[in-house]
Design a protein around this motif. Structure first.
Motif, mmCIF file in Angstrom:
data_model
loop_
_atom_site.group_PDB
_atom_site.id
_atom_site.type_symbol
_atom_site.label_atom_id
_atom_site.label_comp_id
_atom_site.label_asym_id
_atom_site.label_seq_id
_atom_site.Cartn_x
_atom_site.Cartn_y
_atom_site.Cartn_z
ATOM 1 N N ASN A 18 -2.386 -7.539 -9.536
ATOM 2 C CA ASN A 18 -2.795 -6.374 -9.942
ATOM 3 C C ASN A 18 -2.207 -5.258 -8.871
ATOM 4 O O ASN A 18 -2.256 -5.194 -7.835
ATOM 5 N N THR A 19 -1.590 -4.086 -9.812
ATOM 6 C CA THR A 19 -1.568 -2.729 -9.162
ATOM 7 C C THR A 19 -2.234 -1.960 -9.643
ATOM 8 O O THR A 19 -2.746 -1.930 -10.697
ATOM 9 N N TYR A 20 -2.813 -0.974 -8.642
ATOM 10 C CA TYR A 20 -4.211 -0.249 -8.795
ATOM 11 C C TYR A 20 -3.527 1.090 -8.300
ATOM 12 O O TYR A 20 -2.705 1.373 -7.289
ATOM 13 N N VAL A 21 -3.909 2.168 -9.350
ATOM 14 C CA VAL A 21 -3.572 3.635 -8.702
ATOM 15 C C VAL A 21 -4.934 4.457 -8.490
ATOM 16 O O VAL A 21 -5.952 4.136 -9.434
ATOM 17 N N ASN A 22 -4.998 4.982 -7.506
ATOM 18 C CA ASN A 22 -6.321 5.883 -7.269
ATOM 19 C C ASN A 22 -6.144 7.026 -8.288
ATOM 20 O O ASN A 22 -5.131 7.618 -8.344
ATOM 21 N N VAL A 23 -7.311 7.196 -9.112
ATOM 22 C CA VAL A 23 -7.323 8.371 -10.107
ATOM 23 C C VAL A 23 -8.502 9.154 -9.720
ATOM 24 O O VAL A 23 -9.567 8.606 -9.195
ATOM 25 N N ASP A 24 -8.019 10.506 -10.095
ATOM 26 C CA ASP A 24 -8.853 11.495 -10.062
ATOM 27 C C ASP A 24 -9.810 11.738 -11.460
ATOM 28 O O ASP A 24 -8.828 12.075 -12.399
ATOM 29 N N LEU A 25 -10.831 11.296 -11.638
ATOM 30 C CA LEU A 25 -11.483 11.322 -12.878
ATOM 31 C C LEU A 25 -11.313 12.468 -13.737
ATOM 32 O O LEU A 25 -11.374 12.861 -14.886
ATOM 33 N N ALA A 26 -11.702 13.566 -12.881
ATOM 34 C CA ALA A 26 -11.568 15.040 -13.616
ATOM 35 C C ALA A 26 -10.419 15.474 -14.171
ATOM 36 O O ALA A 26 -10.415 16.113 -15.377
ATOM 37 N N SER A 27 -9.355 15.211 -13.703
ATOM 38 C CA SER A 27 -7.818 15.460 -14.094
ATOM 39 C C SER A 27 -7.222 14.330 -14.803
ATOM 40 O O SER A 27 -6.386 14.537 -15.449
ATOM 41 N N ALA A 28 -7.908 13.207 -14.721
ATOM 42 C CA ALA A 28 -7.109 11.871 -15.064
ATOM 43 C C ALA A 28 -5.820 11.658 -14.760
ATOM 44 O O ALA A 28 -4.874 11.277 -15.479
ATOM 45 N N ARG A 29 -5.673 12.081 -13.467
ATOM 46 C CA ARG A 29 -4.170 11.969 -12.659
ATOM 47 C C ARG A 29 -4.283 11.164 -11.441
ATOM 48 O O ARG A 29 -5.415 11.003 -10.838
ATOM 49 N N SER A 30 -3.043 10.722 -11.177
ATOM 50 C CA SER A 30 -3.276 10.034 -9.813
ATOM 51 C C SER A 30 -3.491 10.896 -8.555
ATOM 52 O O SER A 30 -3.212 12.057 -8.813
ATOM 53 N N ARG A 31 -4.053 10.507 -7.608
ATOM 54 C CA ARG A 31 -4.216 11.322 -6.340
ATOM 55 C C ARG A 31 -4.170 10.187 -5.239
ATOM 56 O O ARG A 31 -4.138 9.090 -5.187
ATOM 57 N N PRO A 32 -3.709 10.857 -3.831
ATOM 58 C CA PRO A 32 -3.557 10.173 -2.842
ATOM 59 C C PRO A 32 -4.800 9.161 -2.207
ATOM 60 O O PRO A 32 -5.892 9.493 -2.712
ATOM 61 N N LEU A 33 -4.665 8.005 -1.840
ATOM 62 C CA LEU A 33 -5.960 7.154 -1.295
ATOM 63 C C LEU A 33 -6.407 7.991 -0.069
ATOM 64 O O LEU A 33 -5.529 8.644 0.798
ATOM 65 N N PRO A 34 -7.607 8.179 0.179
ATOM 66 C CA PRO A 34 -7.807 8.648 1.180
ATOM 67 C C PRO A 34 -7.361 7.945 2.623
ATOM 68 O O PRO A 34 -7.377 6.541 2.563
ATOM 69 N N THR A 35 -7.207 8.327 3.561
ATOM 70 C CA THR A 35 -6.412 8.093 4.699
ATOM 71 C C THR A 35 -7.321 6.793 5.177
ATOM 72 O O THR A 35 -6.433 5.766 5.453
ATOM 73 N N VAL A 70 1.060 -1.260 -0.025
ATOM 74 C CA VAL A 70 0.171 -0.056 0.044
ATOM 75 C C VAL A 70 0.884 1.233 0.097
ATOM 76 O O VAL A 70 1.808 1.523 0.884
ATOM 77 N N GLY A 71 0.715 1.961 -1.003
ATOM 78 C CA GLY A 71 1.541 3.133 -0.957
ATOM 79 C C GLY A 71 0.578 4.426 -0.819
ATOM 80 O O GLY A 71 -0.316 4.412 -0.289
ATOM 81 N N THR A 72 1.131 5.660 -1.300
ATOM 82 C CA THR A 72 0.278 6.783 -0.980
ATOM 83 C C THR A 72 -0.918 7.084 -1.965
ATOM 84 O O THR A 72 -1.993 7.258 -1.536
ATOM 85 N N SER A 73 -0.625 6.546 -3.493
ATOM 86 C CA SER A 73 -1.575 6.602 -4.159
ATOM 87 C C SER A 73 -2.012 5.384 -4.916
ATOM 88 O O SER A 73 -2.907 5.384 -5.618
ATOM 89 N N SER A 74 -1.470 4.320 -4.489
ATOM 90 C CA SER A 74 -1.293 2.982 -5.273
ATOM 91 C C SER A 74 -1.487 1.909 -4.205
ATOM 92 O O SER A 74 -1.090 2.017 -2.979
ATOM 93 N N PHE A 75 -1.949 0.827 -4.794
ATOM 94 C CA PHE A 75 -1.962 -0.348 -3.686
ATOM 95 C C PHE A 75 -1.620 -1.801 -4.769
ATOM 96 O O PHE A 75 -1.932 -1.549 -5.905
ATOM 97 N N HIS A 76 -1.238 -2.757 -4.221
ATOM 98 C CA HIS A 76 -1.283 -4.277 -4.905
ATOM 99 C C HIS A 76 -1.922 -5.211 -4.386
ATOM 100 O O HIS A 76 -1.875 -5.350 -3.257
ATOM 101 N N LEU A 77 -2.638 -5.763 -5.106
ATOM 102 C CA LEU A 77 -3.640 -6.869 -4.635
ATOM 103 C C LEU A 77 -2.983 -8.217 -5.323
ATOM 104 O O LEU A 77 -2.745 -8.411 -6.619
ATOM 105 N N ARG A 78 -2.962 -9.381 -4.697
ATOM 106 C CA ARG A 78 -2.688 -10.546 -4.900
ATOM 107 C C ARG A 78 -4.162 -11.404 -4.837
ATOM 108 O O ARG A 78 -4.445 -11.479 -3.759
ATOM 109 N N ILE A 79 -4.441 -11.995 -5.915
ATOM 110 C CA ILE A 79 -5.683 -12.562 -6.135
ATOM 111 C C ILE A 79 -5.293 -13.963 -6.440
ATOM 112 O O ILE A 79 -4.888 -14.482 -7.395
ATOM 113 N N ILE A 80 -5.385 -15.098 -5.496
ATOM 114 C CA ILE A 80 -5.044 -16.401 -5.633
ATOM 115 C C ILE A 80 -6.342 -17.280 -5.860
ATOM 116 O O ILE A 80 -7.017 -17.375 -5.057
#
Length: 164
Positions: free
Chosen positions: A132-149, A109-119
């Motif tokens: 899978n690696t996921y990045v939290n995205v702000d749809l309006a700007s199409a840029r990454s943004r920090p995950l909510p705390t 778990v990072g600042t704006s991304s996280f990694h899931l392992r699905i077995i």
């Protein structure tokens, strides 16, 4: 007790160290069970390769539900995870009418991304692993943004760390 098939999940609290993951106390592994349907298999009778990612996507949604977030609530609160990297390791083929269990665990778990392992397992035997690696995205700007705390903290609470 076998899990319910469909868009439901069960929780297993475990202290095991399967697949090179060192569990943390209180770790919840979510199991999403999926019965392979006729339209999901190819001409050889095997689950078509792209369907593994569909199952992983549903498992991610059910994983967040187990943490207390419906998917629409996640988005409303500022979490919109987009897959930026996916790897699948196929071990054994799945066939029509097999029931596949998907254990989902965060491994980073990072600042704006996280990694899931699905077995993915059939009768407790691993058939594939999806990373899978996921990045939290702000749809309006199409840029990454920090995950909510609160989301980041919930992911960290149940994360399993990689071991080598």
């Amino acid at each position: 007790m076998s899990p319910v098939v469909g868009a439901q999940w069960t929780q297993r609290c475990g202290e095991d160290s399967r697949e090179g993951l060192a569990p943390r106390r209180g770790t919840i592994t979510v199991v999403y069970s999926h019965r392979i349907r006729y339209h999901e298999v190819d001409q050889q009778g095997y689950l078509f390769n792209s369907r593994y990612l569909e199952i992983a996507d549903i498992a991610m949604t059910e994983f967040f539900r187990s943490l207390g977030w419906q998917y629409d609530t996640l988005i409303a609160e500022g979490t919109d995870p987009s897959v930026v990297k996916s790897e699948i390791a196929f071990v054994s083929p799945c066939r029509f009418d097999d029931v596949i269990d998907a254990d989902t665990v965060p491994t980073r778990v990072g600042t704006s991304s996280f990694h899931l392992r699905i077995i993915l397992r059939r009768d407790e035997v691993i058939v594939a692993t999806v990373e899978n690696t996921y990045v939290n995205v702000d749809l309006a700007s199409a840029r990454s943004r920090p995950l909510p705390t609160d989301v980041a903290e919930a992911l960290r609470r149940v994360a399993r760390v990689e071991t080598t």
